[in-house]
Scaffold this active site. Structure first.
Site, PDB file in Angstrom:
ATOM      1  N   GLY A   7       0.840  -1.196   0.000  1.00 38.10           N
ATOM      2  CA  GLY A   7       0.000   0.000   0.000  1.00 38.10           C
ATOM      3  C   GLY A   7       0.869   1.238   0.000  1.00 38.10           C
ATOM      4  O   GLY A   7       2.043   1.197  -0.346  1.00 38.10           O
ATOM      5  N   ALA A   8       0.265   2.331   0.426  1.00 38.71           N
ATOM      6  CA  ALA A   8       0.959   3.610   0.409  1.00 38.71           C
ATOM      7  C   ALA A   8       2.178   3.573   1.330  1.00 38.71           C
ATOM      8  O   ALA A   8       3.229   4.116   1.008  1.00 38.71           O
ATOM      9  CB  ALA A   8      -0.011   4.697   0.838  1.00 38.71           C
ATOM     10  N   GLU A   9       2.039   2.919   2.469  1.00 36.73           N
ATOM     11  CA  GLU A   9       3.067   3.004   3.500  1.00 36.73           C
ATOM     12  C   GLU A   9       3.606   1.648   3.915  1.00 36.73           C
ATOM     13  O   GLU A   9       4.778   1.526   4.232  1.00 36.73           O
ATOM     14  CB  GLU A   9       2.449   3.652   4.756  1.00 36.73           C
ATOM     15  CG  GLU A   9       2.111   5.111   4.622  1.00 36.73           C
ATOM     16  CD  GLU A   9       3.303   6.005   4.929  1.00 36.73           C
ATOM     17  OE1 GLU A   9       4.232   5.541   5.604  1.00 36.73           O
ATOM     18  OE2 GLU A   9       3.302   7.155   4.474  1.00 36.73           O
ATOM     19  N   ALA A  10       2.773   0.648   3.914  1.00 36.49           N
ATOM     20  CA  ALA A  10       3.126  -0.608   4.570  1.00 36.49           C
ATOM     21  C   ALA A  10       3.341  -1.743   3.566  1.00 36.49           C
ATOM     22  O   ALA A  10       2.864  -1.689   2.445  1.00 36.49           O
ATOM     23  CB  ALA A  10       2.021  -0.978   5.545  1.00 36.49           C
ATOM     24  N   VAL A  11       4.078  -2.756   4.013  1.00 33.74           N
ATOM     25  CA  VAL A  11       4.207  -3.992   3.247  1.00 33.74           C
ATOM     26  C   VAL A  11       3.364  -5.030   3.973  1.00 33.74           C
ATOM     27  O   VAL A  11       3.493  -5.214   5.182  1.00 33.74           O
ATOM     28  CB  VAL A  11       5.678  -4.465   3.188  1.00 33.74           C
ATOM     29  CG1 VAL A  11       5.799  -5.753   2.387  1.00 33.74           C
ATOM     30  CG2 VAL A  11       6.552  -3.379   2.596  1.00 33.74           C
ATOM     31  N   VAL A  12       2.482  -5.675   3.230  1.00 28.20           N
ATOM     32  CA  VAL A  12       1.548  -6.617   3.838  1.00 28.20           C
ATOM     33  C   VAL A  12       1.779  -7.994   3.235  1.00 28.20           C
ATOM     34  O   VAL A  12       1.829  -8.134   2.010  1.00 28.20           O
ATOM     35  CB  VAL A  12       0.091  -6.165   3.572  1.00 28.20           C
ATOM     36  CG1 VAL A  12      -0.895  -7.180   4.080  1.00 28.20           C
ATOM     37  CG2 VAL A  12      -0.176  -4.810   4.218  1.00 28.20           C
ATOM     38  N   LYS A  25       1.808  -6.860   8.793  1.00 32.24           N
ATOM     39  CA  LYS A  25       1.844  -5.529   8.180  1.00 32.24           C
ATOM     40  C   LYS A  25       3.024  -4.765   8.768  1.00 32.24           C
ATOM     41  O   LYS A  25       3.073  -4.516   9.967  1.00 32.24           O
ATOM     42  CB  LYS A  25       0.517  -4.813   8.472  1.00 32.24           C
ATOM     43  CG  LYS A  25       0.504  -3.375   8.006  1.00 32.24           C
ATOM     44  CD  LYS A  25      -0.888  -2.783   8.037  1.00 32.24           C
ATOM     45  CE  LYS A  25      -0.815  -1.287   7.756  1.00 32.24           C
ATOM     46  NZ  LYS A  25      -2.117  -0.654   7.694  1.00 32.24           N
ATOM     47  N   ASP A 123      -8.627   7.586   6.437  1.00 29.02           N
ATOM     48  CA  ASP A 123      -8.195   7.184   5.080  1.00 29.02           C
ATOM     49  C   ASP A 123      -9.192   6.163   4.513  1.00 29.02           C
ATOM     50  O   ASP A 123      -8.820   5.067   4.101  1.00 29.02           O
ATOM     51  CB  ASP A 123      -6.788   6.580   5.167  1.00 29.02           C
ATOM     52  CG  ASP A 123      -6.181   6.309   3.791  1.00 29.02           C
ATOM     53  OD1 ASP A 123      -6.630   6.933   2.809  1.00 29.02           O
ATOM     54  OD2 ASP A 123      -5.256   5.477   3.707  1.00 29.02           O
TER      55      ASP A 123
HETATM   56  N1  LIG Z   1      -6.147  -8.248   8.113  1.00 24.07           N
HETATM   57  C1  LIG Z   1      -6.179  -8.326   6.789  1.00 24.07           C
HETATM   58  N2  LIG Z   1      -6.819  -9.363   6.177  1.00 24.07           N
HETATM   59  C2  LIG Z   1      -6.846  -9.440   4.840  1.00 24.07           C
HETATM   60  N3  LIG Z   1      -6.264  -8.556   4.000  1.00 24.07           N
HETATM   61  C3  LIG Z   1      -5.609  -7.513   4.535  1.00 24.07           C
HETATM   62  C4  LIG Z   1      -5.536  -7.331   5.954  1.00 24.07           C
HETATM   63  N4  LIG Z   1      -4.815  -6.220   6.201  1.00 24.07           N
HETATM   64  C5  LIG Z   1      -4.481  -5.719   4.998  1.00 24.07           C
HETATM   65  N5  LIG Z   1      -4.938  -6.477   3.984  1.00 24.07           N
HETATM   66  C6  LIG Z   1      -4.747  -6.246   2.526  1.00 24.07           C
HETATM   67  O1  LIG Z   1      -3.578  -5.471   2.319  1.00 24.07           O
HETATM   68  C7  LIG Z   1      -3.890  -4.178   1.727  1.00 24.07           C
HETATM   69  C8  LIG Z   1      -3.028  -3.085   2.355  1.00 24.07           C
HETATM   70  O2  LIG Z   1      -3.236  -3.049   3.750  1.00 24.07           O
HETATM   71  P1  LIG Z   1      -3.423  -1.666   4.530  1.00 24.07           P
HETATM   72  O3  LIG Z   1      -4.461  -0.859   3.854  1.00 24.07           O
HETATM   73  O4  LIG Z   1      -3.615  -1.969   5.974  1.00 24.07           O
HETATM   74  O5  LIG Z   1      -1.963  -1.034   4.291  1.00 24.07           O
HETATM   75  P2  LIG Z   1      -1.443   0.355   3.690  1.00 24.07           P
HETATM   76  O6  LIG Z   1      -2.490   1.022   2.897  1.00 24.07           O
HETATM   77  O7  LIG Z   1      -0.133   0.135   3.077  1.00 24.07           O
HETATM   78  O8  LIG Z   1      -1.182   1.000   5.063  1.00 24.07           O
HETATM   79  P3  LIG Z   1      -1.005   2.459   5.699  1.00 24.07           P
HETATM   80  O9  LIG Z   1      -1.694   3.417   4.777  1.00 24.07           O
HETATM   81  O10 LIG Z   1      -1.628   2.303   7.078  1.00 24.07           O
HETATM   82  O11 LIG Z   1       0.443   2.684   5.856  1.00 24.07           O
HETATM   83  C9  LIG Z   1      -5.400  -3.999   1.962  1.00 24.07           C
HETATM   84  O12 LIG Z   1      -5.988  -3.188   0.967  1.00 24.07           O
HETATM   85  C10 LIG Z   1      -5.903  -5.433   1.941  1.00 24.07           C
HETATM   86  O13 LIG Z   1      -6.091  -5.871   0.595  1.00 24.07           O
HETATM   87 MG   LIG Z   2      -4.560   0.896   2.855  1.00 20.16          MG
END
Ligand SMILES: Nc1ncnc2c1ncn2[C@@H]1O[C@H](COP(=O)(O)OP(=O)(O)OP(=O)(O)O)[C@@H](O)[C@H]1O
Ligand SMILES: [Mg+2]
Length: 207
Positions: A7-12, A25, A123
């Site tokens: 995503g914008a900030e994190a690696v999931v 995350k 957000d």
């Molecule tokens: N608990 C979860 N179960 C299933 N899918 C998830 C989960 N957490 C995150 N994801 C998947 O990962 C994607 C990115 O996660 P998230 O939106 O939390 O991160 P991000 O946008 O990078 O974070 P941030 O903006 O907080 O830094 C989500 O759109 C979703 O598809």
């Molecule tokens: Mg997100």
């Protein structure tokens, strides 16, 4: 670790933890930021996210359960929720009007429950909402606030409308369904927030 989404900030990524299917995350170090500022920002967002995921659940909104927190590594272990993001549901070819409308109404209901408890999301795009177990679940509350200002609540509503406009050509009827859910969950306060969201839209348009 299988990298699932960046995503914008994190690696999931998906992992197994205590035999459960989980999501890790992690917010990696941002080299372009001053190291002290970067550490502070990552720490704050992690703490806010943990707190608000729990507060939102107490307010009746489905969120992933936090299974482990590693402040040093800026990393969270979350329950993995099954289901597509609302962004996927709304843009899927062949998605029916009924499915898309119901998803938006549930999305609005979840935000109404959050706002009723005084919490802003910060957000709330359709990528931060999952269609899960016949309802919706909210993710990514790291930019939210407890005891949120009217402005923060208005911004949430404004962002939903903007995101629907970006994603769908039939955004207006979908936003109407969203508002129906929102009003039902937040009967005492919805009008004030809707008024503020209108005002924000005006400010954005004429600035
Ligand atoms: N608990 C979860 N179960 C299933 N899918 C998830 C989960 N957490 C995150 N994801 C998947 O990962 C994607 C990115 O996660 P998230 O939106 O939390 O991160 P991000 O946008 O990078 O974070 P941030 O903006 O907080 O830094 C989500 O759109 C979703 O598809
Ligand atoms: Mg997100």
């Amino acid at each position: 670790m299988v990298v699932q989404a960046e995503g914008a900030e994190a690696v999931v990524g998906e992992e197994t933890f205590l035999g459960l299917s989980c999501v890790r995350k992690t917010r990696p170090v941002k080299r372009y930021r001053h190291p002290a500022l970067d550490r502070r920002l990552r720490g704050e967002r992690l703490r806010t996210e943990v707190r608000l995921l729990r507060d939102a659940r107490r307010a009746g909104v489905r969120t992933p359960v936090v299974l482990d927190v590693d402040l040093e590594a800026s990393s969270l272990m979350l329950e993995k929720l099954e289901g597509p993001t609302l962004a996927a549901v709304l843009t899927e070819a062949g998605g029916t009007e009924a499915t898309r409308g119901t998803a938006c109404q549930q999305w609005g209901h979840a935000l109404g429950q959050l706002h009723r408890a005084g919490i802003s999301h910060g957000d709330l795009t359709a990528s931060n909402v999952l269609s899960c177990e016949g309802n919706v679940a909210l993710l990514d509350l790291s930019l939210g606030a407890r005891a949120a200002s009217l402005e923060a609540l208005g911004v949430d509503l404004h962002l939903v409308r903007e995101d629907l406009n970006t994603l769908c050509s039939d955004a207006e009827p979908l936003f109407a369904r969203f508002l129906a859910g929102y009003r039902a969950a937040f009967p005492q306060g919805h009008a004030e927030v809707e008024e503020r969201a209108q005002e924000i839209q005006g400010r954005v348009r004429y600035s």
